[in-house]
Design a protein around this motif. Structure first.
Motif, PDB file in Angstrom:
ATOM      1  N   SER A 194     -42.490  32.939  -4.794  1.00 28.18           N
ATOM      2  CA  SER A 194     -41.633  31.778  -4.569  1.00 28.18           C
ATOM      3  C   SER A 194     -40.158  32.150  -4.684  1.00 28.18           C
ATOM      4  CB  SER A 194     -41.980  30.673  -5.578  1.00 28.18           C
ATOM      5  OG  SER A 194     -41.115  29.576  -5.445  1.00 28.18           O
ATOM      6  N   CYS A 195     -39.828  32.973  -5.690  1.00 25.21           N
ATOM      7  CA  CYS A 195     -38.442  33.402  -5.884  1.00 25.21           C
ATOM      8  C   CYS A 195     -37.978  34.283  -4.715  1.00 25.21           C
ATOM      9  CB  CYS A 195     -38.332  34.157  -7.199  1.00 25.21           C
ATOM     10  SG  CYS A 195     -36.654  34.652  -7.613  1.00 25.21           S
ATOM     11  N   LYS A 198     -37.270  32.212  -1.662  1.00 22.20           N
ATOM     12  CA  LYS A 198     -36.013  31.469  -1.784  1.00 22.20           C
ATOM     13  C   LYS A 198     -34.819  32.375  -1.498  1.00 22.20           C
ATOM     14  CE  LYS A 198     -35.743  28.835  -5.391  1.00 22.20           C
ATOM     15  NZ  LYS A 198     -35.551  28.421  -6.804  1.00 22.20           N
ATOM     16  N   ILE A 199     -34.875  33.603  -2.019  1.00 22.41           N
ATOM     17  CA  ILE A 199     -33.763  34.544  -1.796  1.00 22.41           C
ATOM     18  C   ILE A 199     -33.687  34.954  -0.328  1.00 22.41           C
ATOM     19  CG2 ILE A 199     -32.865  36.828  -2.403  1.00 22.41           C
ATOM     20  CD1 ILE A 199     -34.308  36.472  -5.137  1.00 22.41           C
ATOM     21  N   ARG A 200     -34.850  35.176   0.274  1.00 21.57           N
ATOM     22  CA  ARG A 200     -34.901  35.599   1.679  1.00 21.57           C
ATOM     23  C   ARG A 200     -34.720  34.432   2.643  1.00 21.57           C
ATOM     24  NH1 ARG A 200     -38.339  39.944   3.303  1.00 21.57           N
ATOM     25  NH2 ARG A 200     -38.434  38.755   5.250  1.00 21.57           N
ATOM     26  N   MET A 201     -34.753  33.194   2.077  1.00 20.77           N
ATOM     27  CA  MET A 201     -34.652  31.974   2.887  1.00 20.77           C
ATOM     28  C   MET A 201     -35.744  31.935   3.952  1.00 20.77           C
ATOM     29  SD  MET A 201     -30.544  31.272   3.192  1.00 20.77           S
ATOM     30  CE  MET A 201     -30.136  32.927   3.770  1.00 20.77           C
ATOM     31  N   THR A 202     -36.967  32.161   3.477  1.00 16.60           N
ATOM     32  CA  THR A 202     -38.136  32.103   4.354  1.00 16.60           C
ATOM     33  C   THR A 202     -39.251  31.403   3.609  1.00 16.60           C
ATOM     34  OG1 THR A 202     -39.623  33.425   5.732  1.00 16.60           O
ATOM     35  CG2 THR A 202     -39.017  34.365   3.595  1.00 16.60           C
ATOM     36  N   THR A 203     -40.452  31.402   4.149  1.00 13.45           N
ATOM     37  CA  THR A 203     -41.577  30.718   3.519  1.00 13.45           C
ATOM     38  C   THR A 203     -42.348  31.675   2.612  1.00 13.45           C
ATOM     39  OG1 THR A 203     -43.107  31.248   5.323  1.00 13.45           O
ATOM     40  CG2 THR A 203     -41.816  29.213   5.524  1.00 13.45           C
ATOM     41  N   HIS A 263     -31.866  41.042  -7.253  1.00 20.00           N
ATOM     42  CA  HIS A 263     -31.390  39.684  -7.547  1.00 20.00           C
ATOM     43  C   HIS A 263     -31.778  39.294  -8.978  1.00 20.00           C
ATOM     44  CE1 HIS A 263     -30.900  35.311  -7.239  1.00 20.00           C
ATOM     45  NE2 HIS A 263     -30.170  35.539  -6.155  1.00 20.00           N
TER      46      HIS A 263
END
Length: 534
Positions: A194-195, A198-203, A263
Motif C-alpha cells: 500500500s505504501c 502511494k509513493i509510485r502513484m499507482t494501484t 522513502h
C-alpha cells in the motif's frame, strides 16, 4: 435547512471564553428538581461548572488552540472539556455525544446550550475528536485530573498533608485485532504494498503484478493458502510459501529508484516487516524456515495497535493489550494519578510513571502496594527514608522444604539460625549467600525437610532483604493486617473505573487510553466532591 454546529454559530463572536452564568435559571431549576434520584452528577456539574472550569483552568485550555487560525474562533475549550467528561460519564461515542448535546436537556443544561435552537449542535463530531488529540498532546488530561483533586480538597476542607497512597492495576484488553504469525506477516506485507503504491502513484494490484506476489492482496491469507491447518507438514510449507512473497517484494524494491526504495514511509514499513519476521520466524534445521519456538520478548501481537502486548495479570489470567494503574489517596479515596502500560511490562515499572504525578500533589509518607510493585525503586526509596511501606513480601514454597521464613536472620550481626538451631555467618557481599555447610547438614535430623542439596543448605538474601524482613514481621501483626486491609479502597476505586469504562480499550495506543483512564478517574473524584458538598 442544514443543521448548524456551534463553531459556525459562534463565527459572529470573537470571544473564545465559555461565558456561563453561575445562578440557575427557572428552566434549569426545574430540570434539576427532576434529577434528585438519578443523574445527580448532572446537577453537580451544572452547579459547580464555574469551579471545575475556573478562569485559570479555562486559560490553560485555551492554550490548546494557540495555533488556531485567526478569525475562526473554535468552540470554547472549556465547553469541549465538559462535553468530554459527560461523554465518559455516559460512555458515548463521539457521534452519540454530539447527538446528546443536541437533544438531551441534561447535557444542554450543563453545556449552557438550553437557549440554542434544537437544530444547532454545540460542537461537531470532528471538533470533539480534534479537542481530544489537542488535550492529549499538551497533557491537559493530567492537569484536569489534578484539578479535580484540588476541587475535592476545597469541598472537604483539606490542607496540605502528607499522603498515604495505595497502588493497584487492572487488565485492559486492547482494541486492536490480535493476529497470529501468518496474519501478522501478511498484514505487514499489505502495508508495504500500500505504501509503495502511494509513493509510485499507482494501484496496489500493479505493485503486486510487478513484484510477482501470490498471496498479498487476497481477502484472507489463510484462505488463499488453502491447507489443512491440523497437519504440521502443510503448515510448515505454508510459512515458506508466504516467505516467498516477502522475498519477491524485497527483490522488487531493490530494482526501484532511490526516490521509492529510500522513502521514509517505505523504510518504516520495511522496519515493521523485519520486526515481525525476526519475532516470529526462525531457520528450520531441516531447511527453509519455521515459526519460532516460544514467544519472543516484547512481541508485537497486533499491527492495528502496535502498543498492545501479551501479558498476565495472574498465573491463570492472560491479557492481550495493556495494564491500567492508579494511585489512590487512602484517606480521601481520591485518585491522584494514573498510567496505562503494555501488558507485558512488570507492575514495578509502572510505579515510576505514577511517582512524579503523585508527588505533584504532596509528599508520600505511606505506600500500600501488592507484591507486583515491591521491586519498584520508589518503594525501596520510601523504605530507606523511613516512610511506611505496607505489602505482603514475596513468598516461596521451596518445593515443600523449609522456606527462608523458617530461618531467623539477624541482618545487624550478620548471622542466621536454621530451624534445627544451627547458625551460620554471612558477609555484606551482594548477592549475599548463607551456607550452612555439607558436614553440618548431613548430620542434621531435619535435612529431609530442609534441603536435597549434596553441599548443604544455602540461603540467598535479596538485595532489599532488610525491607522484606520488616514487611514480613509487620503483616504478621494485627496492626499490620488491619492496615493492609485498607488497600480495599484502591481496589474499590479501580473496580468502579472498570465498571464504568469496561475492560476493553476504547482507543488505539497507550496515550489515548491513558486519557480515557484520566477522565474516568476525574469523574470518580467529582463524585467524591459531590458527596462532600451534600
Amino acid at each position: 435547512m442544514r443543521k448548524l454546529f456551534h463553531s459556525e454559530y459562534l463565527i459572529m463572536s470573537s470571544s473564545r471564553q465559555w461565558d456561563c452564568p453561575v445562578e440557575l435559571s427557572k428552566k434549569e431549576k426545574f430540570i434539576c428538581s427532576k434529577l434528585k434520584n438519578s443523574g445527580k452528577l448532572f446537577v453537580f456539574l451544572r452547579e459547580q461548572r464555574h469551579r471545575i472550569f475556573d478562569a485559570q483552568m479555562e486559560q490553560q485550555l485555551l492554550t490548546l488552540y494557540a495555533d488556531h487560525p485567526i478569525g475562526k474562533p473554535p468552540v470554547p475549550a472549556a465547553l469541549l472539556a465538559m462535553a468530554s467528561l459527560l461523554q465518559c460519564y455516559e460512555q458515548k461515542s463521539d457521534a452519540a455525544a454530539t447527538l446528546e448535546a443536541m437533544f438531551d436537556v441534561r447535557w444542554r443544561m450543563v453545556l449552557n446550550c438550553l437557549s440554542l435552537d434544537d437544530e444547532i449542535a454545540p460542537f461537531s463530531q470532528g471538533t470533539l475528536c480534534d479537542f481530544r488529540h489537542r488535550l492529549v498532546r499538551h497533557n491537559m488530561d493530567e492537569v484536569l485530573l489534578e484539578h479535580t483533586v484540588n476541587i475535592a480538597r476545597e469541598f472537604g476542607g483539606f490542607g496540605h498533608t502528607q499522603l498515604r497512597i495505595a497502588l493497584d492495576s487492572a487488565p485492559l484488553q486492547g482494541a486492536g485485532r490480535v493476529e497470529d504469525t501468518f496474519n501478522l506477516v501478511g498484514h505487514a506485507l499489505e502495508l508495504l504494498v500500500s505504501c509503495a503504491a502511494k509513493i509510485r502513484m499507482t494501484t496496489e494490484e500493479q505493485i503486486q503484478l510487478e513484484a510477482g506476489t501470490q498471496l498479498v492482496g487476497k481477502s484472507s491469507i489463510k484462505a488463499a493458502l488453502d491447507i489443512d491447518w491440523s497437519v504440521a507438514a502443510e503448515k510448515q510449507n505454508a510459512i515458506n510459501t508466504l516467505l516467498k512473497d516477502v522475498l519477491q517484494l524485497q527483490q522488487w524494491l531493490s530494482t526501484q529508484a532511490p526516490l521509492v526504495s529510500e522513502h521514509k514511509e517505505l523504510q518504516a514499513c520495511l522496519t515493521l516487516l523485519d520486526t515481525v519476521l525476526s519475532q516470529n520466524i526462525e531457520p528450520d534445521p531441516d531447511g527453509g524456515s519455521r515459526i519460532k519456538q516460544g514467544v519472543a520478548e516484547d512481541r508485537l501481537i497486533s499491527l492495528h495497535d502496535g502498543a498492545m502486548r501479551h501479558g498476565k495479570k495472574s498465573s491463570s489470567r492472560t491479557i492481550n493489550g495493556f495494564k491500567q494503574h492508579i494511585a489512590v489517596d487512602i484517606d480521601t479515596k481520591l485518585i491522584l494519578a494514573t498510567c496505562v502500560r503494555p501488558a507485558n511490562e512488570p507492575e514495578h515499572k509502572a510505579a515510576e510513571w505514577l511517582k512524579p504525578k503523585v508527588l505533584k500533589v504532596g509528599e508520600v509518607k505511606e505506600l500500600s502496594i501488592d507484591r507486583g510493585y515491591l521491586a519498584a525503586s520508589w518503594t525501596v526509596e520510601l523504605f530507606h527514608l523511613g516512610h511506611k511501606v505496607i505489602a505482603k513480601p514475596w513468598t516461596s514454597t521451596n518445593k515443600g522444604k523449609f522456606s527462608k521464613k523458617e530461618f531467623e536472620i539477624d541482618l545487624l550481626n550478620r548471622r542466621a539460625v536454621c530451624p534445627a538451631g544451627h547458625s551460620a555467618g554471612f558477609s555484606r557481599a551482594t548477592p549475599t549467600q548463607i551456607r550452612f555447610g555439607k558436614e553440618r547438614c548431613d548430620k542434621c535430623a531435619l535435612k529431609p525437610q530442609c534441603t536435597d542439596s549434596k553441599t548443604g543448605k544455602t540461603l540467598t538474601l535479596h538485595v532489599n532483604e532488610e525491607m522484606l524482613q520488616g514487611l514480613r514481621r509487620f503483616v504478621e501483626t494485627p496492626e499490620g493486617r488491619a492496615q493492609a486491609r485498607e488497600r480495599t479502597k484502591v481496589e474499590h476505586a479501580l473496580a468502579s473505573i472498570c465498571n464504568r469504562k469496561k475492560h476493553r480499550a476504547r482507543y488505539i495506543g497507550l496515550r489515548l487510553n491513558e486519557y480515557d483512564l484520566n477522565r474516568t478517574a476525574a469523574i470518580t473524584n467529582l463524585h467524591i466532591s459531590m458527596a462532600m458538598a451534600a
